[in-house]
Each structure stands twice: as C-alpha cells, then as structure tokens.
Design an enzyme around this catalytic site. Structure first.
Site, PDB file in Angstrom:
ATOM      1  N   LYS A 254      -2.791  27.698  -2.478  1.00  0.00           N
ATOM      2  CA  LYS A 254      -3.537  28.175  -3.642  1.00  0.00           C
ATOM      3  C   LYS A 254      -3.587  27.043  -4.653  1.00  0.00           C
ATOM      4  O   LYS A 254      -2.869  26.054  -4.496  1.00  0.00           O
ATOM      5  CB  LYS A 254      -2.868  29.409  -4.264  1.00  0.00           C
ATOM      6  CG  LYS A 254      -1.357  29.218  -4.468  1.00  0.00           C
ATOM      7  CD  LYS A 254      -0.647  30.485  -4.917  1.00  0.00           C
ATOM      8  CE  LYS A 254      -0.403  31.500  -3.853  1.00  0.00           C
ATOM      9  NZ  LYS A 254      -1.183  32.711  -3.918  1.00  0.00           N
ATOM     10  N   ARG A 255      -4.401  27.188  -5.710  1.00  0.00           N
ATOM     11  CA  ARG A 255      -4.398  26.158  -6.749  1.00  0.00           C
ATOM     12  C   ARG A 255      -2.983  25.992  -7.303  1.00  0.00           C
ATOM     13  O   ARG A 255      -2.211  26.948  -7.364  1.00  0.00           O
ATOM     14  CB  ARG A 255      -5.341  26.561  -7.905  1.00  0.00           C
ATOM     15  CG  ARG A 255      -6.808  26.429  -7.589  1.00  0.00           C
ATOM     16  CD  ARG A 255      -7.205  25.052  -7.120  1.00  0.00           C
ATOM     17  NE  ARG A 255      -6.906  24.018  -8.085  1.00  0.00           N
ATOM     18  CZ  ARG A 255      -7.782  23.493  -8.938  1.00  0.00           C
ATOM     19  NH1 ARG A 255      -9.040  23.881  -8.921  1.00  0.00           N
ATOM     20  NH2 ARG A 255      -7.443  22.546  -9.784  1.00  0.00           N
TER      21      ARG A 255
ATOM     22  N   THR B 264      -6.784  36.497  -3.610  1.00  0.00           N
ATOM     23  CA  THR B 264      -7.577  36.898  -2.445  1.00  0.00           C
ATOM     24  C   THR B 264      -6.967  36.274  -1.196  1.00  0.00           C
ATOM     25  O   THR B 264      -7.122  36.807  -0.098  1.00  0.00           O
ATOM     26  CB  THR B 264      -9.049  36.462  -2.577  1.00  0.00           C
ATOM     27  OG1 THR B 264      -9.085  35.126  -3.074  1.00  0.00           O
ATOM     28  CG2 THR B 264      -9.801  37.378  -3.515  1.00  0.00           C
TER      29      THR B 264
HETATM   30  C1  NBG Z   1      -9.178  33.906 -10.426  1.00  0.00           C
HETATM   31  C2  NBG Z   1      -7.833  34.621 -10.484  1.00  0.00           C
HETATM   32  C3  NBG Z   1      -7.448  35.172  -9.115  1.00  0.00           C
HETATM   33  C4  NBG Z   1      -8.583  36.006  -8.573  1.00  0.00           C
HETATM   34  C5  NBG Z   1      -9.874  35.207  -8.571  1.00  0.00           C
HETATM   35  C6  NBG Z   1     -11.052  36.023  -8.109  1.00  0.00           C
HETATM   36  C7  NBG Z   1     -10.126  32.457 -12.173  1.00  0.00           C
HETATM   37  C8  NBG Z   1     -10.504  32.356 -13.604  1.00  0.00           C
HETATM   38  N1  NBG Z   1      -9.571  33.609 -11.800  1.00  0.00           N
HETATM   39  O1  NBG Z   1      -6.296  35.965  -9.239  1.00  0.00           O
HETATM   40  O2  NBG Z   1      -6.848  33.740 -10.938  1.00  0.00           O
HETATM   41  O3  NBG Z   1      -8.302  36.439  -7.267  1.00  0.00           O
HETATM   42  O4  NBG Z   1     -10.168  34.767  -9.879  1.00  0.00           O
HETATM   43  O5  NBG Z   1     -11.175  37.187  -8.835  1.00  0.00           O
HETATM   44  O6  NBG Z   1     -10.329  31.542 -11.431  1.00  0.00           O
END
Ligand code: NBG
Length: 815
Positions: free
Chosen positions: A543-544, A653
């Site tokens: 993840k990021r 997700t």
């Molecule tokens: C991200 C959230 C995640 C989420 C995704 C899609 C942004 C601003 N938000 O938790 O951090 O799954 O959006 O909804 O990138």
C-alpha cells in the site's frame, strides 16, 4: 474470430501499421500489432454501444476523477473479447509467445493508490452492468513516479509510460475544446436586456480528448474513459522564433502543456499548488462542457438535465465542476441563479475518501481569484445564500462560521469539501465506519443539518482483474467447483461454503496457493534479483507508505523477533518460516515515509543475511509496487496486513483483494476491515488493537508513547536495536528521526498497539502450523467475500445515489 484470421490480421498490422515484417519485428511492434487486432472487436462493440446510448438518451453516470490507476490493459481486453486462447494459438503459429508480448506493456499509472484504483474498478463494473457511463480524467504524460532504491533510499524516476506509444488510446485533436484561465469579469447586458456577468480569461489551453475503451465483461457494452490532454492554442510564436529567441518562442506552449504533464503525488509542495488547481479546472471544464453539449445537442432541456446527467465527484479534486456548471448555465446559457442552482444541486454527488483533516483540500482565496475569478464570485454567492439560510434556520453564528465554504483562519480559503457537500444531492463515505465518522466528526454540522444527504457505499474491487486475470489457477478451481458465474456475480462464491470440509478441495486450494508462490518467487527473482523460499508463510503489506497505515508497526514486529533471537529470549527454530513482503511508494516530499522505506531496506539487508535467522525470516521489498506487481503478489499471500490505526483508513481496497484470493487478514477494526471481519467471521480473521473510540479516548487523555517503550521489554529491545545503529553500520544518527518520533510523538500510536500486534502474531503462527485449519479459513475468506465486488458497490450507487438504469447495447449484426 478464428485463429487464422487473427494471425493474418496480426501480420497485416505488423506490415501496414508498423511497417515491418515478422522477422524484423521488435517486441514493441508485436505488442502494438496485437493490441490493434484485439482493439478491432472492441471498437465495433463500442460503436454499437454509443449508438444505443445516443438513441435512447438515457441517464449517464459521469465519473469525475483526477486519477485512474488502470493497470495493464491488454490482458483485460483479451478477457473481455474472449480472444485469449485464439490470440495464443494464432501467435504460436507464428512462433510468438502471447505472454511475452503482453508482458511488454507498461501500465498507465495515472493514480497514486486506492482512490485511483477504485475509479478503475468502478468504470469496469459500470460497463459490466451495462450502465451508460463515462469516466473523465487527465491524460498525464508522466504517471506515478517509478520507484528505485539507491542504497536503500527511495529515488524517483519519471514514469515514461507512453514513450513507445499507447495503442490503447484514441486521441482526437480535432475535437479539442478551449479552457480559459485568469483574466477578469465584466458586467454585460444580455440581448433581452438583462444584466449579467461574463468572464474574460487572460489565456486559454486546448483540451484534447483521448479516449480509452472500457469493455464490460460478458456483455456487449463498451464504455468510454475520456482523458484530457492539454495543448497550447499556439504552437509557437514565429516572430519571436525568427528573431532567434527559441526558448521564448515556445514558452506559452510549455506552460500550457505542463498542465497535463505530471500526476501529483498525494501530498504536494506549495510550489505545485497553482499547477494542481489548473489541472483540476482544466479537466472538469472540458468534461462538463463535453457532456452538457452532448445532451443539449440531443434535445434535452435544461430543466430535464438532472434526469440525464449525474456527476460523481471522486473526492474534492473535481469539485470546481460545481461553479463551472453554474457559470455555463448562467453566463453562457442565460439561466437565472435559482434555476441554475436548482439544476446543479440535483446533478452533483460527492464521495469523500479520507478522515485525516489535513487531507481535506482548501484553496487560498487569492490563488483561486487569480486563476478563476468568475468561479470565486459564484462560490461566494453560493456561500452567502447558504449561510443566510443556516442563520435563518438556526440563529447560530458559531455554526454559520463552522459551516462556511470560506475559512478565515489561518488564511482565507475555499473549503472544497464544504462546497461539495452544500452543492451535492448525496454525500457518501466509502465504508460503514468511515461514513459514520464522516457524519459524527468530519462533516458533523452538515449531517445534523441535512441528515438525509449522507449515505454509505462500501468500496469494492473488480473480480475480473483481481481474481480472474490475476489468479487463473484459483479461477479454474472455482469454475470447476461452483461454475463460472462468480465472475459476473461474486455473491456466488458463497457456494464454496459447502466445500470447506472437503479434504480434496482443501488440498487443491492449497496447491493453487503454492503455485502462486512459485510464480511470484520467479517474478521477483527476475525482476528484482530477490530469492525467496516457496514453502514459507507469505506475509504481505502492500500500500502507499503513510504513517497512519503503520508500516512501522509491521517492521517493529520483525525487528523484535530478531532482537529476541539475539538476546536469547526466542529460539529461531520456534519462528514459523515467514517471508515478509513490503511494497510501498512514499510521496516524494514526505520525509518520515521516505525514512521508513530506508529503514525497511536496512533491516532487510541485515536480517536477510543474519545466520541466526536463516530459513526462518526474510524480508522482500521489491521496488516500484504497481498494479502489474499487485496482480502477481496478492494471489500468493497467506497473510494480509491491514493494520492502520482505527479511525484513519477510510476503507482500504487491498484488504478486499487479499481476502478474495484466500489470504487471512491481520487487522484493526478500521475501514472496510470492520465489514470483512463481520462477514468472514472472527475465527477466520486476526483482529487486534484499539478500536476507534479507544484510540480517540487515549488521544484525549494524552498519549505518551515512551510509557509503552518503558513497559514492554520486547518493544524496548526492538527500538534499542534500531537506535544502536545495528541496521546502519553502527551509525546511531541514521534512524534517529524515526526513533525519536516513536518515543515522543507517534501520532498514529504504533507503540500503543505493539503488544496486541505481536500477541496476535503468535496466534497466527499457531494457526499456520495447522495447515488444514488455515486452509479452511482461507477458503471461508473467499466464500464470504463476494460482497466486496465493485459490481455490488456500483449497484449500491445506482440505488442510493445515481438512479440510472442498465441499457444493454444492441447486438452487432455480423455478416
Ligand atoms: C483513499 C483511502 C482508502 C480508500 C481509497 C478509496 C485517498 C484520499 N483516499 O482507505 O485512504 O480505500 O481512498 O476509497 O486516497
């Protein structure tokens, strides 16, 4: 299309569009020829779809998103056209391996992370469900940076994804429209004698539509993703050029084209701010005009527009579409304020994707007024009307200030989330908990004011890409066990429940997992030179990189195992063999995130070579995690790490993708984990850590991370080992910023959850040793995760927000 036709079309493309021969063709030639053949059958369907839509004049869902993290296109197109085996056979008659050709594709990385990937899943589901829909966004020349590691540190390289051409794109420069910036506003009198306002921009750029095909699965419909590319109105100034000043001759062109040049990293620097606002206005102005003109051209009246168009705002990035629509309706089409506002409020809906206050976008009034003076006027007017109403209804001046679209402190700025909320018919969060916290905290005043405006739509992921394409072995097993209907109706996975006690099935399931480990091990060996055992537990955190996601908590767990082995309080033989895989990019300006990357790499370098841990523990951190790698990695995972501090991850997700591929989650009660936990059952999920209210009350009471350090021997051992320089060649200062952040700050309370986390890891090891119990839980994760299909999310949006209906494209008449 039969094999022979496919092969001869392929040769024709090589010869006539690539100008080469089979013998002389490069990999790129073959790739482009392949795409062009597959494209043909999609384009036929696309035309039929557009014809159907234009005839029926249905309601269109327009998804406005600054990001689409599409992933590679070719495999998905082969799936949608059902041409994979034909293509494979055709190419093999020519001595070409289809997989090699597909592997040359560079994915369009036009997004940062979950938000952009969600948009890509949603347009896939919209097409699959036959919904008239169009995605609008920006065609960045450079997507998310390519990450490399130099001495363990992240170094960003430009992502030149289209340097060799992008055969999936259909650009239409002749259909460019003009987008203005800057300038001033003038008083005007209309032909009917009515006073009005007109924006006179100082400069313009052209927005060139570049269309991407979005095929539905197992249906005729092919929708459109229209990405805008910026082009200068004047190529260059010939007078200046002739005077010899070449640089200045192209200055305007460079400025214009910069607008769609680079995708912004999540947290950008102030210098980039103005360009980012330009990007946002650029793509929404082109998109709103595009759809408005189409419907007005089809004869739809202004009053009926909300029956035909719904704009979904994917976070706040496209929110400037609201004043833009108002401007078009009033200044260009002569509507009165009330009528224009009535229409606008029924057309827009807003999805919020965050809970972190610092992630809520604001634009300084100065900058906004300079770039978009007419839009700022309109926003002020929207605010004035709205606040008068709040004042009249509540008489509460404090509330008026809190709800204002304009913040006064610490600087005057437009609060985009407030604007979106005021103008939208519906506002939603992306998981149950997130939507609740939006109502209770982030947008509390608004939800008290308009309780019915707020709703939830839990995110989902497309089973086409994230199971069918990425996990062919599991897909085949599922097809045999429950039929292939799951790809279109993921709830059918529940039929697997009947097989959880079937030993033969469990064995086959375990075999698939093992094959997937071999596959990723081979990929990482070739791609990164990483050697991995294939018989260990694969523990994956991808993840990021963000502090709230707490990669550092995972790392502290790993370091504590090593530290305990060194200290003699844990025997290496008692560690269940495990490969810990990290994948993460850090925003280039985010110091702590980059330091964490360096620390992970440093720890990996040490423990991967520590004789004490041989055969027991290994860290793999392949650089440049992206959709292509995710598709290979996720199917191989046993354990999915979803360990954010409760109340911080809006949904997640990745968590869903892992569960669908049979990984067990170790997670906090955060985001969609809450729903995963509820659905798969407590015995098939490793829950740990503080709940959101617990974390909140700890923060209220005053959180002192050093207390946890003092009181937990294992934690102390781990942090001390890092502080001692054990992972930095004896240099104590290298990771000092991280260590002191842990001890004195630790905003996301990793230390407070450390004990619970290492304890639950014990349970994980114990369960993993019981292969049958583990496999049973893994199968149940698959069986009970059908809810997390993006098809279900889209159905929820349709029912709760969009109220659009399916319109299957007329079948093609093939001669
Ligand atoms: C991200 C959230 C995640 C989420 C995704 C899609 C942004 C601003 N938000 O938790 O951090 O799954 O959006 O909804 O990138």
């Amino acid at each position: 299309m039969d094999t022979q036709t496919f092969a001869s079309l392929f040769l024709e493309e090589l010869q006539f569009t690539r100008g080469t021969t089979l013998e002389a063709a490069s990999e790129q030639d073959k790739y482009i020829a392949l795409v062009r053949v597959v494209r043909r059958s999609l384009i036929e369907r696309w035309h039929a779809t557009n014809e159907t839509y234009n005839k029926a004049v249905p309601k269109t869902v327009a998804y406005l998103s600054a990001e689409y993290l599409l992933g590679p296109q070719t495999g998905n197109a082969l799936l949608a056209t059902d041409l994979e085996s034909t293509a494979r056979a055709a190419l093999s008659t020519l001595g070409i391996d289809l997989d090699d050709v597909i592997a040359t594709e560079i994915e369009p990385g036009l997004g940062n992370g979950g938000l952009g990937r969600l948009a890509a899943c949603f347009i896939d589901s919209l097409a699959t469900l036959n919904i008239p829909a169009i995605g609008y966004g920006i065609r960045y020349n450079y997507g998310i940076f390519r990450q490399t590691f130099v001495d363990g540190e992240q170094v960003e390289q430009p992502d030149t994804w289209m340097s060799l051409g992008t055969p999936w794109e259909l650009p239409h420069p002749e259909k460019a429209s003009l987008v203005g910036f800057g300038g001033h506003v003038e008083e005007t009198i209309s032909s009917a004698g009515m006073p009005g306002r007109t924006w006179v921009p100082a400069w313009h750029v052209q927005a060139v539509p570049c269309d991407y095909l979005v095929p539905g699965y197992d249906t005729e419909n092919v929708n459109t993703l229209r990405l805008w590319s910026a082009r200068a109105t004047d190529e260059f100034n010939l007078q200046i050029f002739n005077s010899g000043d070449f640089e200045n001759a192209v200055r305007a062109r460079t400025a214009a084209e910069n607008i769609s040049n680079v995708l912004y990293p999540e947290d950008s620097t102030p210098q980039g701010k103005e360009l980012r606002l330009q990007q946002q206005y650029f793509f929404v102005a082109a998109s709103v005009r595009d759809l408005l003109d189409r419907y007005l051209g089809l004869g739809v009246s202004f009053t009926n527009l909300p029956e035909h168009i719904t704009f979904q705002l994917n976070d706040t990035h496209p929110v400037v579409a609201i004043p833009e629509l108002m401007r078009l309706l009033m200044d260009e089409h002569g509507l009165e304020w009330d009528e224009a506002w009535g229409i606008t409020q029924r057309i827009f809906n807003y999805t919020c994707h965050t809970l972190l206050p610092e992630a809520l976008e604001v634009w300084s009034v100065d900058l906004f007024g300079r770039l978009l003076p007419r839009h700022l006027e309109i926003i002020f007017k929207i605010n004035e009307v709205f606040l008068d109403e709040v004042r009249a209804k509540t008489g509460n001046e404090l509330l008026v200030r809190q709800m204002s679209i304009i913040q006064e402190q610490p600087f005057r700025a437009v609060r985009m989330a407030h604007l979106a909320t005021v103008a939208s018919a519906r506002v939603n969060g992306v998981a149950e908990l997130h939507s609740q916290l939006l109502r209770d905290n982030v947008l509390k005043d608004f939800s008290a004011y308009w309780p019915d405006k707020f709703t939830n739509v839990t995110n989902g992921v497309t089973p086409r890409r994230f199971v069918r394409l990425s996990n062919p072995e599991l897909s085949n097993l599922l097809d045999d066990a429950i039929g292939s209907g799951w790809t279109r109706d993921l709830s059918q996975l529940s039929k697997l429940e009947e097989l959880v006690d079937d030993e033969g099935f469990l064995e086959q399931f375990a075999h698939v997992k093992s094959l997937n480990k071999q596959r990723i091990a081979a990929v990482l060996a070739e791609r990164d030179g990483i050697e991995l055992p294939t018989d260990a537990m694969y523990d994956v955190m991808v993840k990021r990189l963000h502090e709230y996601k707490r990669q550092s908590l995972k790392l502290l767990h790993v370091v504590s195992l090593y530290a305990r082995v060194l200290a003699g309080t844990l025997r290496a033989e008692d560690i269940e063999p495990r490969v810990v895989v990290f994948g993460a990019k850090a925003a280039p300006g985010y110091r702590m995130a980059k330091d964490t990357i360096a620390l992970i790499n440093a720890v990996a370098a040490t423990i991967n070579n520590a004789p004490e841990l041989r055969g027991r523990l290994k860290i793999a951190f392949p650089a440049n995690y992206n959709v292509t790698l995710a598709e290979k990695l996720i199917p191989a995972a046993d354990l999915s790490e979803q360990i954010s501090l409760a109340g911080k991850e809006a949904s997640g997700t990745g968590n869903m993708k892992f569960a669908l591929n049979g990984a067990l989650t170790v997670g906090t009660l955060d985001g969609a984990n809450v729903e995963i936990h509820e659905l798969v059952g407590d015995e098939n999920f490793f829950l740990f850590g503080m709940t959101e209210p617990e974390a909140e009350s700890l923060a209220q009471a005053g959180y002192t991370p050093s207390k946890y350090y003092e009181q937990d021997e294992d934690l102390k051992l781990a942090i001390d080992l890092i502080a001692s320089g054990a992972f930095s060649g004896g240099e104590r200062s290298t990771f000092e910023p991280i260590v002191s952040d842990w001890l004195w700050h630790d905003r996301f309370m990793a230390l407070a959850d450390f004990r619970a986390y290492v304890d639950v890891q014990q349970d994980i090891e114990a369960k993993y040793r019981d292969a049958e119990a583990w496999n049973r839980s893994a199968v149940l994760n698959v069986a009970r995760s059908g809810f997390f299909s993006s098809d279900r999310s889209i159905s929820d949006y349709l029912e709760r927000i969009w109220h659009a209906t399916p319109l299957p494209a007329a079948r093609r008449h093939t001669a």
